[in-house]
Write an enzyme that holds these catalytic residues in place. Structure first.
Site, PDB file in Angstrom:
ATOM      1  N   GLN A   1      25.653 -26.249  33.700  1.00  0.00           N
ATOM      2  CA  GLN A   1      26.268 -27.548  33.384  1.00  0.00           C
ATOM      3  C   GLN A   1      27.277 -27.445  32.239  1.00  0.00           C
ATOM      4  OE1 GLN A   1      26.054 -30.239  35.166  1.00  0.00           O
ATOM      5  NE2 GLN A   1      24.341 -29.705  36.506  1.00  0.00           N
TER       6      GLN A   1
ATOM      7  N   CYS B   1      10.848 -37.718  44.958  1.00  0.00           N
ATOM      8  CA  CYS B   1      10.014 -38.395  45.938  1.00  0.00           C
ATOM      9  C   CYS B   1       9.193 -37.349  46.670  1.00  0.00           C
ATOM     10  CB  CYS B   1      10.899 -39.150  46.917  1.00  0.00           C
ATOM     11  SG  CYS B   1       9.959 -40.192  47.995  1.00  0.00           S
TER      12      CYS B   1
ATOM     13  N   SER C   1      27.858 -21.706  38.222  1.00  0.00           N
ATOM     14  CA  SER C   1      28.100 -22.040  39.632  1.00  0.00           C
ATOM     15  C   SER C   1      29.411 -22.818  39.737  1.00  0.00           C
ATOM     16  CB  SER C   1      26.932 -22.915  40.109  1.00  0.00           C
ATOM     17  OG  SER C   1      26.775 -22.855  41.485  1.00  0.00           O
TER      18      SER C   1
ATOM     19  N   ASN D   1      20.598 -30.585  33.025  1.00  0.00           N
ATOM     20  CA  ASN D   1      21.332 -31.239  34.107  1.00  0.00           C
ATOM     21  C   ASN D   1      20.910 -32.677  34.344  1.00  0.00           C
ATOM     22  OD1 ASN D   1      19.052 -29.483  34.967  1.00  0.00           O
ATOM     23  ND2 ASN D   1      19.284 -30.615  36.874  1.00  0.00           N
TER      24      ASN D   1
HETATM   25  N1  PLP Z   1      20.969 -24.693  36.904  1.00  0.00           N
HETATM   26  C1  PLP Z   1      21.331 -25.950  36.613  1.00  0.00           C
HETATM   27  C2  PLP Z   1      21.207 -26.445  35.209  1.00  0.00           C
HETATM   28  C3  PLP Z   1      21.804 -26.805  37.608  1.00  0.00           C
HETATM   29  O1  PLP Z   1      22.159 -28.052  37.307  1.00  0.00           O
HETATM   30  C4  PLP Z   1      21.899 -26.306  38.931  1.00  0.00           C
HETATM   31  C5  PLP Z   1      22.336 -27.202  40.018  1.00  0.00           C
HETATM   32  O2  PLP Z   1      22.101 -28.392  39.977  1.00  0.00           O
HETATM   33  C6  PLP Z   1      21.555 -24.969  39.176  1.00  0.00           C
HETATM   34  C7  PLP Z   1      21.089 -24.202  38.143  1.00  0.00           C
HETATM   35  C8  PLP Z   1      21.656 -24.382  40.543  1.00  0.00           C
HETATM   36  O3  PLP Z   1      22.986 -24.323  40.954  1.00  0.00           O
HETATM   37  P1  PLP Z   1      23.332 -23.910  42.467  1.00  0.00           P
HETATM   38  O4  PLP Z   1      22.594 -24.896  43.330  1.00  0.00           O
HETATM   39  O5  PLP Z   1      24.790 -24.046  42.583  1.00  0.00           O
HETATM   40  O6  PLP Z   1      22.820 -22.546  42.656  1.00  0.00           O
END
Ligand code: PLP
Length: 378
Positions: free
Chosen positions: A180, A328, A200, A152
């Site tokens: 992603q 941070c 998600s 991500n």
């Molecule tokens: N895994 C990855 C690679 C992500 O980018 C994210 C969210 O940024 C998540 C898991 C978690 O997703 P959620 O916050 O929708 O549960």
């Protein structure tokens, strides 16, 4: 003021088709899918239609898709319950996973004495799959592998077929956080042979607060959340009917324009890269650039300068939304765990720009214009 949204890896705006569907469900389909009367049956059919859509796009059976509140919940469900109930005592993962995986692994190591092994990653963020193979060849017992499909922060894409093949050859279950990737890359579970996959909806232009996991029937785990018999006893709690319907509409829409979206975003990414390199000095890019990358994510490394710390702030005041690759903590900025894992130089600033099929060249031109004066020009 013009506003440019280049933070689509963080979350994405809803498609209008999704808003329409969700509004329709909210207005006209208020039943509880567990009720046996007409209103319940009506809501139940919406949930099952959505499941059918997801299963057919991912090429798995409808009985293998379970809706959850998020990918975070889905990842917790799989990792914790594989340990608690399926005898897993060793997990092989990578140091560049999302925190919802990493922190779960830390919890499992601390409270359940799970041995967690992090694969080496190269400077582009690719986990060492030869090491995975050699670890499994030495000991495959009670092991689960957990690797993300697309990172991500830097967009590096795993050779998922190879990772799955390695795990399958040792009969070791493999979990893939595909948050992603879902909606952006074709995923064919009938060929990949994964044990678990998570996603998600808000990452693919669906609503927040709804996700799902795929669970292969050879690797069944018991429920994580106890209560009613929803999701065929796998995930208790009254279903988020409008979220589930919205998720399916979003996935279906993106899936239909899949290659077109991908090519368009890829062109845009190349254009942005070229503009940056043409206008500014010592620009670098984090993660894979030639192959095995998701074009929607571009992590740009800016050279050290007196203004570098103010880059994010200045983009924000110019209406540009992007993400900093720094965490941070107690007022001190330090590179994120992903940037540390790829040995990003800490005196440079990494900014993640993430695109959608609706990002335009004008958006990119605006960002390039506003970067003038913020980073040394050529
Ligand atoms: N895994 C990855 C690679 C992500 O980018 C994210 C969210 O940024 C998540 C898991 C978690 O997703 P959620 O916050 O929708 O549960």
């Amino acid at each position: 003021m013009k506003r440019v949204y280049l933070d689509n890896a963080s979350t994405t705006p809803l498609l209008s088709e999704v808003v329409d569907m969700m509004t329709e469900v909210i207005r006209n389909h208020h039943g509880n899918p567990s009720s046996i009367h007409f209103f319940g049956r009506d809501a139940r059919s919406l949930v099952e239609d959505a499941r059918k859509t997801v299963a057919s796009i991912l090429r798995c059976s409808i009985g293998e898709i379970f809706f959850t509140s998020s990918a975070t919940e889905a990842n917790n469900t799989i990792l914790k319950n594989a340990v608690m109930y399926n005898g897993i005592t060793r997990i092989i993962s990578s140091p560049t996973e999302h925190h919802c995986v990493l922190h779960t692994l830390e919890h499992l190591a601390e409270h359940h004495l799970v041995e967690v092994i992090y694969l080496e990653v190269d400077r582009k963020g690719n986990p060492n799959l030869d090491q995975l193979e050699s670890l499994l060849s030495n000991d495959k017992n009670h092991t689960l592998v957990s690797l993300m499909y697309v990172n991500n922060e830097i967009g590096t894409m795993l050779d998922l077929q190879r990772a799955a093949d390695i795990c399958n050859s040792y009969s070791v279950p493999i979990h893939c956080d595909a948050v992603q990737a879902v909606g952006k890359l074709p995923i064919d579970l009938s060929k990949l042979n994964l044990s678990y996959l998570t996603a998600s909806a808000h990452k693919f232009h669906g609503p927040k607060g709804i996700g799902f996991f795929y669970m292969n029937m050879d690797h069944i785990i018991p429920p994580y959340i106890h209560g009613g018999a929803q999701e065929r006893n796998m995930r208790a709690g009254t279903e988020n009917t409008y979220g589930i319907s919205g998720l399916a509409v979003a996935l279906n829409h993106l899936n239909q324009n899949h290659q077109e979206n991908f090519d368009q975003v890829n062109d845009l990414r190349s254009y942005f890269k070229q503009q940056l390199v043409d206008h500014f000095a010592d620009i670098r890019f984090n993660g894979n650039q030639e192959e095995n990358y998701l074009p929607h994510i571009l992590s740009v490394s800016f050279p050290p300068s007196d203004k570098v710390e103010m880059l994010m702030f200045n983009l924000d005041i110019n209406g540009i939304a992007a993400s900093s690759g720094s965490a941070c903590s107690s007022g001190i900025e330090s590179d994120s765990h992903v940037l540390q894992a790829i040995r990003h130089e800490p005196d440079r600033a990494a900014i993640r720009f993430s695109f959608s099929p609706w990002t335009t060249r004008e958006d990119i031109d605006y960002v390039v214009e506003k970067l003038n004066g913020l980073t040394p020009s050529k």
